[in-house]
Write a protein that holds these residues in place. Structure first.
Motif, short mmCIF file in Angstrom:
data_model
loop_
_atom_site.label_atom_id
_atom_site.label_comp_id
_atom_site.label_asym_id
_atom_site.label_seq_id
_atom_site.Cartn_x
_atom_site.Cartn_y
_atom_site.Cartn_z
N GLY A 116 89.96 28.73 18.68
CA GLY A 116 90.72 28.04 19.73
C GLY A 116 91.77 28.91 20.38
O GLY A 116 92.45 28.48 21.31
N ALA A 117 91.92 30.16 19.91
CA ALA A 117 92.96 31.05 20.43
C ALA A 117 92.54 31.65 21.77
O ALA A 117 91.36 31.81 22.06
CB ALA A 117 93.24 32.16 19.43
N THR A 118 93.55 31.98 22.56
CA THR A 118 93.32 32.71 23.80
C THR A 118 93.35 34.20 23.49
O THR A 118 94.29 34.69 22.86
CB THR A 118 94.38 32.38 24.86
OG1 THR A 118 94.33 30.98 25.15
CG2 THR A 118 94.15 33.16 26.14
N VAL A 119 92.32 34.93 23.89
CA VAL A 119 92.23 36.35 23.60
C VAL A 119 91.92 37.12 24.88
O VAL A 119 91.45 36.56 25.87
CB VAL A 119 91.15 36.67 22.54
CG1 VAL A 119 91.44 35.97 21.24
CG2 VAL A 119 89.76 36.31 23.06
N LEU A 120 92.18 38.40 24.84
CA LEU A 120 91.73 39.29 25.89
C LEU A 120 90.46 39.97 25.38
O LEU A 120 90.45 40.54 24.29
CB LEU A 120 92.78 40.34 26.24
CG LEU A 120 92.44 41.25 27.43
CD1 LEU A 120 93.69 41.58 28.23
CD2 LEU A 120 91.76 42.55 26.98
N LEU A 121 89.39 39.88 26.16
CA LEU A 121 88.12 40.48 25.79
C LEU A 121 87.86 41.68 26.70
O LEU A 121 87.86 41.55 27.92
CB LEU A 121 86.98 39.47 25.94
CG LEU A 121 85.62 39.92 25.40
CD1 LEU A 121 85.59 39.77 23.88
CD2 LEU A 121 84.49 39.12 26.03
N LYS A 122 87.70 42.84 26.09
CA LYS A 122 87.39 44.05 26.84
C LYS A 122 85.96 44.43 26.53
O LYS A 122 85.61 44.77 25.40
CB LYS A 122 88.35 45.18 26.46
CG LYS A 122 88.23 46.39 27.36
CD LYS A 122 89.37 47.37 27.12
CE LYS A 122 89.32 48.55 28.08
NZ LYS A 122 90.43 49.50 27.84
N ARG A 123 85.11 44.40 27.55
CA ARG A 123 83.67 44.59 27.41
C ARG A 123 83.27 45.91 28.09
O ARG A 123 83.79 46.26 29.14
CB ARG A 123 82.98 43.41 28.08
CG ARG A 123 81.50 43.54 28.41
CD ARG A 123 81.17 42.52 29.50
NE ARG A 123 79.75 42.46 29.82
CZ ARG A 123 79.31 42.20 31.05
NH1 ARG A 123 80.15 42.01 32.05
NH2 ARG A 123 78.01 42.15 31.27
N ASN A 124 82.33 46.63 27.49
CA ASN A 124 81.87 47.86 28.12
C ASN A 124 81.10 47.54 29.40
O ASN A 124 80.42 46.51 29.49
CB ASN A 124 80.99 48.66 27.16
CG ASN A 124 79.64 47.98 26.89
OD1 ASN A 124 79.61 46.96 26.22
ND2 ASN A 124 78.56 48.54 27.42
N LYS A 125 81.19 48.40 30.41
CA LYS A 125 80.39 48.23 31.62
C LYS A 125 78.94 48.60 31.28
O LYS A 125 78.67 49.72 30.85
CB LYS A 125 80.92 49.12 32.74
CG LYS A 125 82.19 48.61 33.37
CD LYS A 125 82.74 49.57 34.41
CE LYS A 125 81.88 49.64 35.64
NZ LYS A 125 82.54 50.43 36.72
#
Length: 294
Positions: free
Chosen positions: A63-72
């Motif tokens: 339920g937490a808000t996270v920052l997701l960094k995804r590879n291009k």
């Protein structure tokens, strides 16, 4: 023969154009509501860099808000390799002004880092969108706050190498240092492809690219140099250029106390720095205590 060469050039242009269209399609941002990796629901697209994309997501499990960094996707293994390097750096860090690594996940041919999402505006937004300016004292306090996570980073054996106004978030008056995509070990020598990908190029000393090269050295002085330029950005936020339009050095344009000029010169000059970031912090503390920055 001329016809053959013309056909080859046309085929080459068509191939490059098709590849560009394919890459743009594969790198198209995830839409709001998309669930990446069966866990992270996209709430907002934050932006895209050369090798990655960033999103605000809701972790459906916690339920937490996270920052997701995804590879291009178009960058393939190089993008994944850079993302894994960033993961390794973040795993070694634990500081309240540095985002905490939550998880590293794979989904098909894609990989992503999930980290704490820090609510706030970066200094770039504060300066250019909000139009805020800073006194000398306020700007030095920002630097003082940033030396805390930088000292932890350097003591852990790493260099950030990208200390700039877009990578400093302000929340409740405290600066947070984000984006460790360019970080490396102190003294690390990178292989050619990674060196090129991370912007480590040789440049003439008098060129504009030389500034970028200075920030890419695998030494704490790179981050001190970044702090010096960040301070100048904060000072120029409230600067009114002279009517004659002549370009001058920062020492001529900015009205700074002598003690502050001396400290700033040391930040910007790798030959006049400190034995450690802790020493830099102590000197700034002394400067603030003496009141020489008013």
């Amino acid at each position: 023969m001329k016809m053959w060469h013309a056909m080859m050039r046309l085929a080459s242009r068509t191939w490059h154009r098709w590849r560009e269209i394919r890459n743009n399609w594969s790198d198209y941002p995830l839409q709001e509501g998309t669930v990446w990796g069966g866990q992270y629901e996209v709430r907002r697209f934050l932006g895209m860099g050369s090798y990655g994309q960033a999103y605000v997501c809701r972790d459906q499990r916690s339920g937490a808000t996270v920052l997701l960094k995804r590879n291009k996707p178009s960058k393939r293994m190089l993008g994944i390799q850079l993302l894994q390097r960033e993961r390794d750096v973040m795993q070694a860090l634990s500081h309240e002004q540095i985002p905490r690594l939550v998880a590293y996940r794979s989904s098909g041919s894609e990989e992503a880092i999930a980290m704490d999402y820090i609510e706030g505006h970066n200094l770039e937004y504060i300066i250019y969108e909000q139009g805020d300016s800073f006194t000398v004292q306020e700007a030095l306090q920002v630097l003082r706050g940033l030396l805390q996570p930088l000292k932890h980073l350097h003591d852990s054996g790493y260099v950030h190498r990208d200390v700039r106004i877009p990578n400093v978030l302000m929340r409740d008056g405290k600066p947070y240092l984000i984006d460790y995509g360019l970080a490396c070990r102190i003294g690390e020598q990178l292989p050619g492809p990674l060196k090129e990908a991370l912007g480590e190029t040789d440049a003439p000393a008098d060129s504009a690219a030389a500034l970028k090269t200075r920030m890419r050295r695998a030494h704490p002085a790179s981050d001190w140099f970044g702090l010096g330029h960040l301070f100048l950005f904060l000072m120029y936020a409230g600067y009114t250029p002279p009517k004659d339009g002549m370009e001058r050095s920062w020492e001529e344009e900015l009205e700074l106390p002598d003690a502050v000029k001396l400290f700033l010169r040391k930040l910007l000059n790798e030959d006049q720095g400190w034995p450690s970031t802790a020493e830099c912090e102590r000197e700034l503390d002394d400067l603030l205590k003496r009141g020489d920055c008013d």
